[in-house]
Design an enzyme around this catalytic site. Structure first.
Site, PDB file in Angstrom:
ATOM      1  N   ASP A  49      83.945   5.278  36.485  1.00 50.53           N
ATOM      2  CA  ASP A  49      83.217   5.506  35.237  1.00 50.53           C
ATOM      3  C   ASP A  49      83.117   7.010  35.041  1.00 50.53           C
ATOM      4  O   ASP A  49      82.535   7.711  35.884  1.00 50.53           O
ATOM      5  CB  ASP A  49      81.816   4.876  35.344  1.00 50.53           C
ATOM      6  CG  ASP A  49      81.102   4.850  34.006  1.00 50.53           C
ATOM      7  OD1 ASP A  49      81.109   5.890  33.316  1.00 50.53           O
ATOM      8  OD2 ASP A  49      80.541   3.791  33.663  1.00 50.53           O
ATOM      9  N   LEU A  66      90.483   8.619  26.342  1.00 50.10           N
ATOM     10  CA  LEU A  66      90.279   7.509  25.403  1.00 50.10           C
ATOM     11  C   LEU A  66      89.093   6.649  25.836  1.00 50.10           C
ATOM     12  O   LEU A  66      88.917   5.536  25.354  1.00 50.10           O
ATOM     13  CB  LEU A  66      91.539   6.634  25.334  1.00 50.10           C
ATOM     14  CG  LEU A  66      92.700   7.151  24.501  1.00 50.10           C
ATOM     15  CD1 LEU A  66      93.448   8.254  25.204  1.00 50.10           C
ATOM     16  CD2 LEU A  66      93.664   6.031  24.155  1.00 50.10           C
ATOM     17  N   ASN A  92      82.711  15.842  31.868  1.00 52.23           N
ATOM     18  CA  ASN A  92      83.303  15.712  33.210  1.00 52.23           C
ATOM     19  C   ASN A  92      84.821  15.854  33.166  1.00 52.23           C
ATOM     20  O   ASN A  92      85.420  16.515  34.014  1.00 52.23           O
ATOM     21  CB  ASN A  92      82.943  14.353  33.828  1.00 52.23           C
ATOM     22  CG  ASN A  92      81.505  14.321  34.317  1.00 52.23           C
ATOM     23  OD1 ASN A  92      80.922  15.366  34.612  1.00 52.23           O
ATOM     24  ND2 ASN A  92      80.917  13.137  34.381  1.00 52.23           N
ATOM     25  N   TYR A 138      77.708   5.867  18.997  1.00 56.50           N
ATOM     26  CA  TYR A 138      79.155   6.114  18.973  1.00 56.50           C
ATOM     27  C   TYR A 138      79.478   7.307  18.072  1.00 56.50           C
ATOM     28  O   TYR A 138      80.145   8.254  18.500  1.00 56.50           O
ATOM     29  CB  TYR A 138      79.867   4.855  18.472  1.00 56.50           C
ATOM     30  CG  TYR A 138      81.373   4.921  18.519  1.00 56.50           C
ATOM     31  CD1 TYR A 138      82.057   4.896  19.727  1.00 56.50           C
ATOM     32  CD2 TYR A 138      82.116   4.982  17.334  1.00 56.50           C
ATOM     33  CE1 TYR A 138      83.449   4.944  19.765  1.00 56.50           C
ATOM     34  CE2 TYR A 138      83.504   5.024  17.364  1.00 56.50           C
ATOM     35  CZ  TYR A 138      84.163   5.003  18.579  1.00 56.50           C
ATOM     36  OH  TYR A 138      85.555   5.056  18.609  1.00 56.50           O
ATOM     37  N   TYR A 152      84.935  24.341  24.586  1.00 56.75           N
ATOM     38  CA  TYR A 152      85.838  24.625  25.721  1.00 56.75           C
ATOM     39  C   TYR A 152      87.093  25.347  25.219  1.00 56.75           C
ATOM     40  O   TYR A 152      87.640  26.207  25.908  1.00 56.75           O
ATOM     41  CB  TYR A 152      86.213  23.337  26.467  1.00 56.75           C
ATOM     42  CG  TYR A 152      85.207  22.943  27.533  1.00 56.75           C
ATOM     43  CD1 TYR A 152      83.966  22.423  27.190  1.00 56.75           C
ATOM     44  CD2 TYR A 152      85.488  23.116  28.885  1.00 56.75           C
ATOM     45  CE1 TYR A 152      83.039  22.077  28.166  1.00 56.75           C
ATOM     46  CE2 TYR A 152      84.568  22.771  29.872  1.00 56.75           C
ATOM     47  CZ  TYR A 152      83.345  22.249  29.502  1.00 56.75           C
ATOM     48  OH  TYR A 152      82.422  21.921  30.468  1.00 56.75           O
ATOM     49  N   ARG A 179      85.776  -7.080  15.864  1.00 54.78           N
ATOM     50  CA  ARG A 179      86.336  -6.287  14.777  1.00 54.78           C
ATOM     51  C   ARG A 179      87.043  -7.172  13.762  1.00 54.78           C
ATOM     52  O   ARG A 179      87.371  -8.321  14.029  1.00 54.78           O
ATOM     53  CB  ARG A 179      87.306  -5.244  15.336  1.00 54.78           C
ATOM     54  CG  ARG A 179      86.554  -4.100  15.953  1.00 54.78           C
ATOM     55  CD  ARG A 179      87.425  -2.903  16.135  1.00 54.78           C
ATOM     56  NE  ARG A 179      88.099  -2.968  17.405  1.00 54.78           N
ATOM     57  CZ  ARG A 179      88.540  -1.889  18.066  1.00 54.78           C
ATOM     58  NH1 ARG A 179      88.373  -0.705  17.562  1.00 54.78           N
ATOM     59  NH2 ARG A 179      89.138  -2.013  19.206  1.00 54.78           N
TER      60      ARG A 179
END
Ligand code: UDP
Length: 325
Positions: A49, A66, A92, A138, A152, A179
């Site tokens: 994870d 993704l 991360n 989201y 970054y 969906r």
């Protein structure tokens, strides 16, 4: 990497002769999607994870992020997890990219435009997102992830590129992701009512998975960093009711339409402006909905049969072979 888009991307990279480490926590990704890939010696699966830092032991030169449930049903099921996947997870992976000196492609989304006031949506539009609604985990997560990526980049730490992905469909979508394409196709194939939310006059623009993956790879392969987000999607816009009609025709379904309430903050219109992708990547979609839906229906039909979930024998009209990517 074990999700809908990720597994197609892994296959594409393996077919190019690359070595691929596929990371997935299997929250919505499926080990089944990697069945063929697992036979490849250049492919390795790592169950992890990304909210937790990855041990920096792998030598990689490219990272595609993704990671995140992408359907409203799935990303709202555990909203805090979704938000942290986008924010902590992306950080991360960016830190990993600093360490590995890897180029980075971030899968962002048309959801950063929220319920847009500008139509079609260009990348310069800042969007209309409800920051406290049920989609915010989201939408705001992906917006924060974009902010991180561009920080970054500005700091010269990572060569990061951002794709804003519009509704994508094709084989390996999950039948239970809620969906529109998955719902309509499985409902039509199993003789259940087709659930139209709201009036059905809201629109989406549907991109076939092979087109989308080609766009992501072109973005990664681009010599010069574009230093701006790039929309990837098929600009042909359909109403929900138009899609119902197409699916019913294709599946020869006699399913009735069941109108249901519109979910909160459901965007009313969505259509990508893809001038930037055309100019910078030389990319445009090649597969219209009329060509992409048949292999998608065929795939759902096969998986339903395999799951013995089919309620009655199904006649599927004009189904071509599933597209190989
Ligand atoms: N939708 C629908 N019936 C369904 C599933 C979705 O009418 O069974 C509508 C939904 O309200 C939205 C559009 O289809 O307007 C696309 O929804 P989806 O969940 O596929 O993706 P979104 O683009 O909203 O993330």
């Amino acid at each position: 990497g074990a999700g809908f888009l990720g597994s197609h991307l892994c296959e594409r990279l393996i077919s190019e002769g690359q070595r691929v480490y596929c990371v997935d926590n299997l929250q919505t990704g499926l080990a089944e999607n990697l069945r063929d890939l697992k036979r490849e010696s250049r492919f390795a699966f790592i169950k992890h994870d990304i909210r937790d830092p990855l041990p920096q032991t792998l030598k990689v030169d490219r990272i595609y992020n993704l990671a995140c449930p992408a359907s409203p049903l799935h990303y709202q099921a555990d909203p805090v997890h979704t938000l942290m996947t986008c924010v902590a997870g992306t950080r991360n992976l960016l830190e990993y990219a600093v360490h590995a000196k890897a180029a980075f492609v971030q899968a962002s989304t048309s959801e950063v435009y929220g319920d847009p006031h500008q139509h079609p949506q260009t990348e310069t539009y800042w969007g209309n997102v409800n920051p406290v609604g049920p989609r915010a985990c989201y939408d705001e997560g992906k917006r924060a992830a974009e902010a991180l990526c561009f920080d970054y980049l500005r700091l010269g730490r990572v060569d990061v590129r951002v794709a804003r992905i519009f509704n994508t469909y094709g084989p390996r979508m999950r039948a239970d992701d809620g969906r529109i394409v998955s719902n309509f196709v499985t409902q039509a194939l199993t003789g259940k009512p087709l659930t139209v939310y709201g009036t059905g006059r809201q629109t989406r623009s549907f991109c076939y998975v092979s087109d989308l993956i080609r766009g992501l790879v072109l973005l990664m392969d681009l010599n010069k960093n574009p230093a701006c987000p790039i929309n990837l999607g098929n600009p042909r816009e359909f109403t929900v009711l138009q899609l119902v009609k197409l699916v019913r025709t294709l599946t020869e379904s006699r399913s009735v339409i069941a109108f249901q309430p519109l979910p909160a903050d459901d965007p009313q219109r969505r259509q990508p402006d893809i001038h930037r992708a055309k100019e910078m990547l030389g990319w445009a979609p090649r597969v219209p909905l009329s060509q992409g839906l048949p292999p998608t229906v065929a795939w759902f039909s096969e998986s339903l049969k395999a799951a013995k979930a089919i309620a009655r024998p199904v006649a599927v009209a004009n189904i071509s072979q599933p597209v190989t990517i």
